[in-house]
Design a protein around this motif. Sequence first.
Motif, PDB file in Angstrom:
ATOM      1  N   TYR A  81      70.857  -1.569  90.082  1.00 36.59           N
ATOM      2  CA  TYR A  81      71.122  -2.954  90.446  1.00 36.59           C
ATOM      3  C   TYR A  81      72.399  -3.065  91.279  1.00 36.59           C
ATOM      4  O   TYR A  81      72.429  -3.763  92.294  1.00 36.59           O
ATOM      5  CB  TYR A  81      71.235  -3.832  89.203  1.00 36.59           C
ATOM      6  CG  TYR A  81      71.642  -5.242  89.533  1.00 36.59           C
ATOM      7  CD1 TYR A  81      70.715  -6.139  90.053  1.00 36.59           C
ATOM      8  CD2 TYR A  81      72.951  -5.665  89.355  1.00 36.59           C
ATOM      9  CE1 TYR A  81      71.076  -7.422  90.380  1.00 36.59           C
ATOM     10  CE2 TYR A  81      73.330  -6.949  89.686  1.00 36.59           C
ATOM     11  CZ  TYR A  81      72.390  -7.829  90.200  1.00 36.59           C
ATOM     12  OH  TYR A  81      72.763  -9.094  90.541  1.00 36.59           O
ATOM     13  N   LEU A 120      71.541  -1.242  94.877  1.00 35.07           N
ATOM     14  CA  LEU A 120      70.460  -1.711  95.739  1.00 35.07           C
ATOM     15  C   LEU A 120      70.239  -3.218  95.749  1.00 35.07           C
ATOM     16  O   LEU A 120      69.945  -3.786  96.798  1.00 35.07           O
ATOM     17  CB  LEU A 120      69.146  -1.037  95.334  1.00 35.07           C
ATOM     18  CG  LEU A 120      69.084   0.467  95.509  1.00 35.07           C
ATOM     19  CD1 LEU A 120      67.776   0.989  94.974  1.00 35.07           C
ATOM     20  CD2 LEU A 120      69.261   0.836  96.958  1.00 35.07           C
ATOM     21  N   MET A 121      70.331  -3.863  94.620  1.00 34.94           N
ATOM     22  CA  MET A 121      69.845  -5.233  94.549  1.00 34.94           C
ATOM     23  C   MET A 121      70.941  -6.290  94.530  1.00 34.94           C
ATOM     24  O   MET A 121      70.651  -7.475  94.420  1.00 34.94           O
ATOM     25  CB  MET A 121      68.979  -5.387  93.299  1.00 34.94           C
ATOM     26  CG  MET A 121      67.710  -4.600  93.392  1.00 34.94           C
ATOM     27  SD  MET A 121      66.651  -4.944  92.026  1.00 34.94           S
ATOM     28  CE  MET A 121      66.220  -3.306  91.528  1.00 34.94           C
ATOM     29  N   ARG A 122      72.152  -5.906  94.644  1.00 35.12           N
ATOM     30  CA  ARG A 122      73.218  -6.898  94.600  1.00 35.12           C
ATOM     31  C   ARG A 122      73.233  -7.730  95.871  1.00 35.12           C
ATOM     32  O   ARG A 122      73.465  -8.927  95.826  1.00 35.12           O
ATOM     33  CB  ARG A 122      74.557  -6.206  94.389  1.00 35.12           C
ATOM     34  CG  ARG A 122      75.676  -7.186  94.175  1.00 35.12           C
ATOM     35  CD  ARG A 122      76.927  -6.475  93.824  1.00 35.12           C
ATOM     36  NE  ARG A 122      77.028  -6.473  92.357  1.00 35.12           N
ATOM     37  CZ  ARG A 122      78.054  -6.017  91.703  1.00 35.12           C
ATOM     38  NH1 ARG A 122      79.048  -5.466  92.347  1.00 35.12           N
ATOM     39  NH2 ARG A 122      78.092  -6.075  90.411  1.00 35.12           N
ATOM     40  N   ASN A 166      71.117  -8.981  99.338  1.00 34.11           N
ATOM     41  CA  ASN A 166      69.753  -9.145  99.811  1.00 34.11           C
ATOM     42  C   ASN A 166      69.469  -8.238 101.002  1.00 34.11           C
ATOM     43  O   ASN A 166      68.378  -7.680 101.118  1.00 34.11           O
ATOM     44  CB  ASN A 166      69.504 -10.604 100.182  1.00 34.11           C
ATOM     45  CG  ASN A 166      68.041 -10.881 100.416  1.00 34.11           C
ATOM     46  OD1 ASN A 166      67.197 -10.344  99.722  1.00 34.11           O
ATOM     47  ND2 ASN A 166      67.751 -11.721 101.398  1.00 34.11           N
ATOM     48  N   TYR A 178      68.745  -4.733  99.798  1.00 28.53           N
ATOM     49  CA  TYR A 178      67.476  -4.700  99.078  1.00 28.53           C
ATOM     50  C   TYR A 178      66.292  -4.720 100.053  1.00 28.53           C
ATOM     51  O   TYR A 178      65.358  -3.933  99.926  1.00 28.53           O
ATOM     52  CB  TYR A 178      67.399  -5.880  98.112  1.00 28.53           C
ATOM     53  CG  TYR A 178      66.126  -5.947  97.322  1.00 28.53           C
ATOM     54  CD1 TYR A 178      65.830  -4.992  96.362  1.00 28.53           C
ATOM     55  CD2 TYR A 178      65.203  -6.964  97.541  1.00 28.53           C
ATOM     56  CE1 TYR A 178      64.655  -5.038  95.636  1.00 28.53           C
ATOM     57  CE2 TYR A 178      64.030  -7.026  96.819  1.00 28.53           C
ATOM     58  CZ  TYR A 178      63.765  -6.057  95.874  1.00 28.53           C
ATOM     59  OH  TYR A 178      62.598  -6.114  95.161  1.00 28.53           O
ATOM     60  N   VAL A 224      63.478  -1.787 100.677  1.00 26.80           N
ATOM     61  CA  VAL A 224      62.039  -2.026 100.528  1.00 26.80           C
ATOM     62  C   VAL A 224      61.296  -1.636 101.806  1.00 26.80           C
ATOM     63  O   VAL A 224      60.250  -0.973 101.750  1.00 26.80           O
ATOM     64  CB  VAL A 224      61.764  -3.496 100.148  1.00 26.80           C
ATOM     65  CG1 VAL A 224      60.298  -3.832 100.268  1.00 26.80           C
ATOM     66  CG2 VAL A 224      62.260  -3.777  98.745  1.00 26.80           C
TER      67      VAL A 224
END
Length: 62
Positions: free
Chosen positions: A8, A11-13, A15, A18, A22
Amino acid sequence: MGLWDGLYRVLMRRNSVYVTFVVAGAFAGERAVDYGLHKLWDYNNVGKKYEDIPVLGQRQSE
């Protein structure tokens, strides 16, 4: 800190990171599946393809 917390944070903190992850993952996955299925097709059809037939697979020299 566990594995999921680390993913998290990396990668996902944000946008943008992320979405880039993807898109790059989809591109790499598509290439891997395409390569694997092509090799599987070649393996299962040895001797049956157009290139393998001696008379048909040869190009005429100019």
